[in-house]
Design a protein around this motif. Structure first.
Motif, PDB file in Angstrom:
ATOM      1  N   ASP A  13       0.800  -1.225   0.000  1.00 46.22           N
ATOM      2  CA  ASP A  13       0.000   0.000   0.000  1.00 46.22           C
ATOM      3  C   ASP A  13       0.830   1.272   0.000  1.00 46.22           C
ATOM      4  OD1 ASP A  13       0.951  -0.465   2.527  1.00 46.22           O
ATOM      5  OD2 ASP A  13      -0.887   0.065   3.568  1.00 46.22           O
ATOM      6  N   GLY A  14       2.089   1.188  -0.428  1.00 46.56           N
ATOM      7  CA  GLY A  14       2.884   2.391  -0.618  1.00 46.56           C
ATOM      8  C   GLY A  14       2.660   2.978  -2.002  1.00 46.56           C
ATOM      9  N   ALA A 124      -4.985   0.400  -6.367  1.00 43.24           N
ATOM     10  CA  ALA A 124      -4.106  -0.638  -5.817  1.00 43.24           C
ATOM     11  C   ALA A 124      -3.113  -1.144  -6.853  1.00 43.24           C
ATOM     12  CB  ALA A 124      -4.941  -1.798  -5.274  1.00 43.24           C
ATOM     13  N   GLY A 125      -3.516  -1.174  -8.118  1.00 39.71           N
ATOM     14  CA  GLY A 125      -2.634  -1.674  -9.165  1.00 39.71           C
ATOM     15  C   GLY A 125      -2.249  -3.115  -8.894  1.00 39.71           C
ATOM     16  N   ASP A 126      -0.950  -3.395  -8.949  1.00 41.33           N
ATOM     17  CA  ASP A 126      -0.464  -4.748  -8.692  1.00 41.33           C
ATOM     18  C   ASP A 126      -0.190  -5.002  -7.219  1.00 41.33           C
ATOM     19  OD1 ASP A 126      -0.530  -5.389 -11.399  1.00 41.33           O
ATOM     20  OD2 ASP A 126       1.500  -4.623 -11.737  1.00 41.33           O
ATOM     21  N   GLY A 127      -0.436  -4.020  -6.371  1.00 45.13           N
ATOM     22  CA  GLY A 127      -0.153  -4.180  -4.944  1.00 45.13           C
ATOM     23  C   GLY A 127      -1.223  -4.986  -4.236  1.00 45.13           C
ATOM     24  N   ALA A 128      -0.913  -5.399  -3.005  1.00 51.48           N
ATOM     25  CA  ALA A 128      -1.872  -6.126  -2.169  1.00 51.48           C
ATOM     26  C   ALA A 128      -2.900  -5.128  -1.665  1.00 51.48           C
ATOM     27  CB  ALA A 128      -1.151  -6.805  -1.009  1.00 51.48           C
ATOM     28  N   GLY A 130      -5.651  -2.943   0.141  1.00 51.40           N
ATOM     29  CA  GLY A 130      -5.944  -2.774   1.556  1.00 51.40           C
ATOM     30  C   GLY A 130      -6.696  -1.486   1.811  1.00 51.40           C
ATOM     31  N   ARG A 131      -6.919  -1.211   3.086  1.00 55.31           N
ATOM     32  CA  ARG A 131      -7.694  -0.031   3.455  1.00 55.31           C
ATOM     33  C   ARG A 131      -7.105   1.280   2.933  1.00 55.31           C
ATOM     34  NH1 ARG A 131      -8.589  -0.433   9.754  1.00 55.31           N
ATOM     35  NH2 ARG A 131      -6.546  -1.462   9.619  1.00 55.31           N
TER      36      ARG A 131
END
Length: 284
Positions: A13-14, A124-128, A130-131
């Motif tokens: 989530d960065g 989110a793209g390819d990221g995990a 999250g909130r």
């Protein structure tokens, strides 16, 4: 040495890619950086490939845990990412992120917020997912002013109107799994009360007895009296104390290297680890 042992990239989530993160760390004058994305090691390869000369990478992850109904995060450092049982557990947590996020989007829509799953997935793209990605969508829609405003009982905090629980590890199991994979465990921001409920000090003592290596003390969500209290607790329990930025790029206000870890503590973390070793930069 300047050592930051808690950062995030677009693998979770960065907002910085792993390559941007390590380049930014070098530019910020850091000597050591740990990449600790949520429940994933997906950014490690890119970070290694882009690692500037003079910067050392510590591979890690921030594990989602729950104890007696309270969510908490466990930083895991220098573990073997291929250890089968631990890899399976991380996958279970990651697999639950999409249905959980969809559930929060559905709740928000019931509350009259015109957010869509497509919008969140794009952020989110390819990221995990999250909130923080959902929070970013709320900012984009003008519902709230900042990402941090989403983490309240009105929206996405643990007692929030749109909150949905996810699969989380028992922290005692997390310690066991990380140890079996040759890694080192540090309880992330254990008394960050502004984030919601925290486990009692008796639970930290029990985790220490189960093999917890340390606690994150110097963190933006700990006021100075809290840091002093945690240092005393760590001394009583024989725990290492770390300091970190918990950097998320533009999604949070903290800066790389805003808080750092003592070189002697870092050396002890490296000494205890057997699953992996820090990666020295060669100017990739």
């Amino acid at each position: 040495m300047r050592i930051d042992l808690h950062t995030h990239s677009t693998a979770s989530d960065g907002t910085d890619t792993p390559a941007e993160l390590v380049r930014g760390a070098a530019a910020a004058g850091l000597d050591v950086i740990a990449l600790t994305d949520h429940d994933t090691v997906g950014g490690h390869a890119e970070a290694r490939a882009a690692l500037p000369a003079g910067l050392t990478l510590v591979t890690g992850a921030e594990l989602s845990c729950r104890l007696d109904g309270v969510s908490l995060h466990m930083l895991a450092y220098l573990f073997d990412p291929e250890e089968p049982e631990f890899a399976r557990e991380r996958e279970l947590v990651r697999d639950d992120r999409v249905p959980r996020a969809r559930g929060m989007v559905a709740k928000l829509r019931e509350l009259g917020v015109p957010v869509t799953w497509e919008q969140v997935a794009r952020i989110a793209g390819d990221g995990a997912v999250g909130r923080p990605h959902i929070a970013t969508a709320l900012v984009d829609l003008g519902v709230i002013d900042s990402v941090s405003d989403a983490f309240t009982s009105e929206w996405l905090a643990g007692d929030g109107r749109a909150y949905v629980e996810k699969h989380e590890l028992d922290p005692f199991d997390a310690i066991r799994l990380v140890k079996a994979a040759g890694g080192v465990t540090v309880f992330a921001h254990p008394l960050a009360v502004k984030r919601g409920s925290c486990v009692p000090e008796s639970a930290i003592a029990a985790l220490a007895a189960a093999g917890l290596d340390g606690i994150e003390v110097d963190h933006m969500d700990h006021e100075e009296p809290t840091r002093a209290r945690l240092r005393g607790l760590a001394a009583d329990l024989g725990l290492l104390t770390t300091g970190s930025s918990d950097y998320h790029g533009s999604r949070k206000t903290c800066r790389l290297g805003e808080y750092t870890t003592d070189p002697e503590i870092y050396g002890e973390i490296v000494r205890r680890a057997t699953g992996a070793f820090p990666v020295p930069g060669t100017g990739g």
